[in-house]
Design an enzyme around this catalytic site. Structure first.
Site, mmCIF file in Angstrom:
data_model
loop_
_atom_site.group_PDB
_atom_site.id
_atom_site.type_symbol
_atom_site.label_atom_id
_atom_site.label_comp_id
_atom_site.label_asym_id
_atom_site.label_seq_id
_atom_site.Cartn_x
_atom_site.Cartn_y
_atom_site.Cartn_z
ATOM 1 N N GLU A 1 34.325 50.715 44.995
ATOM 2 C CA GLU A 1 35.221 50.199 43.954
ATOM 3 C C GLU A 1 34.565 50.506 42.611
ATOM 4 O O GLU A 1 33.685 49.786 42.124
ATOM 5 C CB GLU A 1 35.472 48.709 44.190
ATOM 6 C CG GLU A 1 36.156 48.499 45.541
ATOM 7 C CD GLU A 1 36.416 47.049 45.900
ATOM 8 O OE1 GLU A 1 36.128 46.150 45.087
ATOM 9 O OE2 GLU A 1 36.923 46.815 47.015
ATOM 10 N N ASN B 1 31.222 40.636 50.529
ATOM 11 C CA ASN B 1 31.967 39.553 49.865
ATOM 12 C C ASN B 1 32.526 38.528 50.849
ATOM 13 O O ASN B 1 33.394 37.744 50.497
ATOM 14 C CB ASN B 1 33.096 40.144 49.009
ATOM 15 C CG ASN B 1 33.418 39.270 47.817
ATOM 16 O OD1 ASN B 1 32.544 38.566 47.299
ATOM 17 N ND2 ASN B 1 34.677 39.299 47.394
ATOM 18 N N ARG B 2 32.033 38.554 52.082
ATOM 19 C CA ARG B 2 32.393 37.534 53.077
ATOM 20 C C ARG B 2 31.134 36.863 53.642
ATOM 21 O O ARG B 2 31.177 36.225 54.679
ATOM 22 C CB ARG B 2 33.191 38.162 54.231
ATOM 23 C CG ARG B 2 34.457 38.891 53.833
ATOM 24 C CD ARG B 2 35.545 37.956 53.288
ATOM 25 N NE ARG B 2 36.766 38.708 52.987
ATOM 26 C CZ ARG B 2 37.021 39.300 51.807
ATOM 27 N NH1 ARG B 2 36.145 39.199 50.815
ATOM 28 N NH2 ARG B 2 38.139 39.977 51.611
ATOM 29 N N HIS C 1 36.118 43.899 40.982
ATOM 30 C CA HIS C 1 36.597 44.645 42.159
ATOM 31 C C HIS C 1 37.754 45.564 41.799
ATOM 32 O O HIS C 1 38.379 45.426 40.752
ATOM 33 C CB HIS C 1 37.074 43.657 43.234
ATOM 34 C CG HIS C 1 35.964 42.869 43.843
ATOM 35 N ND1 HIS C 1 35.439 43.158 45.073
ATOM 36 C CD2 HIS C 1 35.268 41.796 43.376
ATOM 37 C CE1 HIS C 1 34.471 42.300 45.355
ATOM 38 N NE2 HIS C 1 34.342 41.470 44.334
ATOM 39 N N ALA D 1 33.814 32.407 50.941
ATOM 40 C CA ALA D 1 32.690 33.265 51.341
ATOM 41 C C ALA D 1 32.355 34.304 50.275
ATOM 42 O O ALA D 1 31.560 35.210 50.511
ATOM 43 C CB ALA D 1 33.026 33.957 52.661
ATOM 44 N N GLU E 1 40.157 41.862 39.693
ATOM 45 C CA GLU E 1 40.640 42.733 40.781
ATOM 46 C C GLU E 1 41.669 43.680 40.170
ATOM 47 O O GLU E 1 42.731 43.228 39.751
ATOM 48 C CB GLU E 1 41.278 41.854 41.852
ATOM 49 C CG GLU E 1 41.757 42.545 43.088
ATOM 50 C CD GLU E 1 40.641 42.887 44.057
ATOM 51 O OE1 GLU E 1 40.356 44.093 44.167
ATOM 52 O OE2 GLU E 1 40.066 41.969 44.691
HETATM 53 ZN ZN ZN Z 1 36.308 44.501 46.406
#
Ligand code: ZN
Length: 290
Positions: free
Chosen positions: A15, A61-62, A103, A150, A163
């Site tokens: 990204e 990212n989790r 992101h 998360a 985003e």
């Molecule tokens: Zn992302």
């Protein structure tokens, strides 16, 4: 006061907008109007960037639930999460006032600010960003308490995500980059105004917010194979009203599948490439005003 701010790019290695924005601000400096802020510029997952992939082993990212942080496995991102949690957190007792994680999405979501709480701070932030950047979308993911998410940004006392899309993975588009830069600057402008107490003197108008509903999956056959694709009438219509009866999928044998929800919804993350393996077709949202 928002004393310490961590700006992060490259949480997902393909990204590119946030990665480039962080690098450019490292090379050329932040705009001088942010001199009064204490901003650190960070790249999260250099190995994934080098490989031009979202992640090496697992989605970074989790990784930031208390459970996962307490019992990491040997995945590269699980170990990296430990380091990042020490750097920006530790989550729940954080040393960072505000984490802003940048992101991209392959969906046509424009510049979207994802907030995880609808408290006074985040409502003011949403209104401020929307006021400064009318084309922005505000997405509220408050289906669970802030600290149960998360996401990397939850290592901060407060955390949000920027985003921006649609941009193919690994590609840097100038239009998407400029939207990313504008939204990051709008969030930092808010921090300046918040710290200076000038927010109280202006009445920011209420703004439209999309509140996350649920994920809608692709239709699958008994073997788990997809039987349909996103309908062309839905493709790229992120955050536009989807009414009951409107087509959402086109089956491979040529039939339309329509939206069967009881009311109008606001789809987003439509056909997001990173959700391919999860068979997520899009997410729904309710339109509210905050
Ligand atoms: Zn992302």
């Amino acid at each position: 006061m928002v004393n310490s701010i961590a700006l992060i790019g490259g949480t997902h290695g393909n990204e590119t907008s946030g990665i480039q924005l962080i690098r450019n601000w490292q090379d050329f400096g932040l705009p001088t109007r942010f001199d009064e802020l204490n901003v650190s510029l960070n790249i999260a997952n250099q190995a994934a960037i080098d490989a031009n992939v979202r992640f090496i082993d697992e989605d970074l990212n989790r990784q930031f639930t208390f459970e996962r942080l307490a019992t990491p496995n040997n995945a590269k991102e699980a170990l990296l999460a430990q380091t990042l949690n020490q750097k920006f957190g530790p989550k729940g007792e954080s040393n960072t006032d505000f984490v802003i994680d940048i992101h991209n999405t392959t969906s046509a979501m424009g510049a979207t600010l994802i907030i995880l709480e609808a408290d006074e701070f985040h409502i003011s932030l949403a209104r401020y960003v929307k006021h400064q950047m009318p084309e922005a979308n505000i997405l509220l993911e408050d289906e669970k308490p802030y600290l149960e998410h998360a996401y990397l940004c939850t290592t901060g006392k407060r955390g949000v995500m920027i985003e921006v899309g649609g941009q193919p993975q690994g590609v840097l588009r100038e239009d998407v980059y400029l939207l990313t830069e504008a939204m990051a600057e709008a969030v930092l402008d808010f921090c300046v105004a918040f710290n200076n107490g000038t927010l109280a003197t202006v009445q920011l108008p209420e703004c439209e917010v999309f509140r996350l509903g649920e994920n809608i999956t692709f239709p699958l056959d008994e073997a788990g194979k997809r039987t349909a694709m996103i309908h062309h009438a839905l493709q790229d219509k992120d955050f536009e009203p989807l009414l009951p009866g409107m087509p959402i999928f086109r089956t491979f044998d040529g039939h339309d599948i329509t939206w069967q929800g009881e009311s109008t919804t606001y789809p987003h993350f439509i056909n997001e490439a990173a959700y391919f393996k999860l068979d997520v077709a899009f997410a729904t949202a309710q339109r509210i005003v905050l």
